[in-house]
Motif scaffolding. Structure first.
Motif, short mmCIF file in Angstrom:
data_model
loop_
_atom_site.label_atom_id
_atom_site.label_comp_id
_atom_site.label_asym_id
_atom_site.label_seq_id
_atom_site.Cartn_x
_atom_site.Cartn_y
_atom_site.Cartn_z
N ALA A 183 -71.59 -0.41 5.49
CA ALA A 183 -70.18 -0.75 5.27
C ALA A 183 -69.48 -0.83 6.61
O ALA A 183 -69.67 0.03 7.47
N GLY A 184 -68.71 -1.87 6.82
CA GLY A 184 -67.92 -1.95 8.04
C GLY A 184 -66.92 -0.81 8.09
O GLY A 184 -66.46 -0.32 7.05
N PHE A 185 -66.58 -0.38 9.30
CA PHE A 185 -65.65 0.74 9.43
C PHE A 185 -64.24 0.23 9.14
O PHE A 185 -63.64 -0.46 9.97
N ASP A 186 -63.71 0.56 7.98
CA ASP A 186 -62.38 0.13 7.55
C ASP A 186 -61.38 1.23 7.88
O ASP A 186 -61.15 2.14 7.10
N VAL A 187 -60.77 1.13 9.06
CA VAL A 187 -59.87 2.19 9.51
C VAL A 187 -58.63 2.30 8.63
O VAL A 187 -57.99 3.36 8.58
N ALA A 188 -58.29 1.24 7.89
CA ALA A 188 -57.14 1.30 7.00
C ALA A 188 -57.32 2.34 5.89
O ALA A 188 -56.34 2.84 5.33
N VAL A 189 -58.57 2.67 5.58
CA VAL A 189 -58.85 3.71 4.58
C VAL A 189 -58.23 5.04 5.00
O VAL A 189 -57.87 5.87 4.16
N ALA A 190 -58.10 5.26 6.30
CA ALA A 190 -57.49 6.49 6.80
C ALA A 190 -56.08 6.67 6.25
O ALA A 190 -55.64 7.80 5.98
N SER A 191 -55.36 5.58 6.08
CA SER A 191 -54.01 5.65 5.53
C SER A 191 -54.03 6.18 4.10
O SER A 191 -53.19 7.01 3.71
N ARG A 192 -54.99 5.73 3.30
CA ARG A 192 -55.11 6.21 1.92
C ARG A 192 -55.38 7.71 1.88
O ARG A 192 -54.76 8.45 1.09
N ILE A 193 -56.31 8.17 2.74
CA ILE A 193 -56.67 9.59 2.73
C ILE A 193 -55.49 10.45 3.15
O ILE A 193 -55.15 11.44 2.49
N VAL A 194 -54.84 10.08 4.26
CA VAL A 194 -53.73 10.89 4.76
C VAL A 194 -52.58 10.91 3.77
O VAL A 194 -51.99 11.97 3.49
N ARG A 195 -52.24 9.77 3.18
CA ARG A 195 -51.13 9.75 2.24
C ARG A 195 -51.46 10.50 0.96
O ARG A 195 -50.57 11.12 0.35
N ALA A 196 -52.71 10.49 0.54
CA ALA A 196 -53.11 11.30 -0.62
C ALA A 196 -52.93 12.78 -0.33
O ALA A 196 -52.46 13.56 -1.19
N ARG A 197 -53.28 13.20 0.88
CA ARG A 197 -53.13 14.61 1.24
C ARG A 197 -51.66 15.00 1.40
O ARG A 197 -51.26 16.10 1.01
N LEU A 198 -50.86 14.10 1.95
CA LEU A 198 -49.43 14.37 2.04
C LEU A 198 -48.82 14.54 0.65
O LEU A 198 -47.99 15.43 0.43
N ASP A 199 -49.24 13.71 -0.29
CA ASP A 199 -48.75 13.82 -1.67
C ASP A 199 -49.15 15.14 -2.31
O ASP A 199 -48.46 15.63 -3.20
N ASN A 200 -50.27 15.72 -1.83
CA ASN A 200 -50.74 17.00 -2.36
C ASN A 200 -50.25 18.19 -1.55
O ASN A 200 -50.73 19.31 -1.73
#
Length: 222
Positions: A183-200
């Protein structure tokens, strides 16, 4: 939402993530990415329609990959992220590069799936982490990150108990049999992870580098 995502654990990968689109620019050459990083950031901001500079872009946060990776490249990304955060007056939040890569694979796997994600650490070794999906956007690190030989990592996990993924599967196919490709390194996925953690309610996002080795004053050996 306007997130600037940066990772220099391999080459340089930069993304600007907004509500409507994601703009990505890359420099795959790990020998040149430090020099091109500022250019990639400016280009990504411009292509996203946010102006020409980080100050006028109206970014919400900078998200930066913390490795593991060799010293020089990783340091370039972390220093750049901190400078942008200071100039723009916005938070800088770190996320493990292996977590971002693992999430890209886990998106195509059942909920709660686990992977051992592997990347090239040079010197005939690999960086690895054992990671589980945590909801549709986040991940949970079960063990790692660490650096070992491919055989050492392969012997640690019983065949069939967990799936190996990542670029090192192509380098060491006997140790890491995998059918998922790279899988190519999709750095935009980092936004999903961080925002999910902020929501939690997560507040701490360390921006400390994960070198896992002492820097080699003679340069990283291949």
């Amino acid at each position: 939402m306007k997130d600037l995502c940066i990772d220099t654990s391999g080459g340089a990968v930069v993304a600007v993530v907004t509500e409507g689109a994601t703009t990505v620019n890359t420099e795959p050459n790990s020998r040149a990415h430090a020099e091109r990083l500022a250019e990639l950031i400016s280009l990504s901001i411009s292509e996203a329609g946010l102006g020409k500079t980080v100050k006028e872009a109206g970014l919400d946060q900078v998200i930066v990959g913390t490795g593991p990776a060799p010293f020089t490249g990783l340091r370039a990304g972390l220093v750049t992220a901190r400078v942008i955060g200071r100039v723009a007056g916005i938070p800088v939040r770190g996320i493990g590069s292996l977590e971002v890569l693992a999430r890209s694979y886990l998106d195509d796997m059942p909920p709660g799936a686990e992977v051992v994600v592997t990347t090239d650490a040079r010197r005939h070794e690999v960086y690895w982490a054992h990671i589980r999906a945590a909801g549709p956007n986040d991940v949970e690190v079960i063990e790692g990150p660490a650096v070992n030989t491919a055989d050492c990592v392969a012997n640690k996990f019983r065949a069939g108990d967990v799936e190996f993924v990542g670029p090192a599967c192509q380098l060491y196919p006997d140790a890491f049999p995998s059918t998922r490709g790279t899988a190519g390194f999709d750095v935009a996925v980092a936004s999903r992870i961080v925002r999910a953690r902020l929501d939690n309610g997560v507040e701490d996002f360390l921006v400390d580098p994960q070198y896992l080795r002492r820097p080699d004053i003679h340069g990283e050996k291949k």
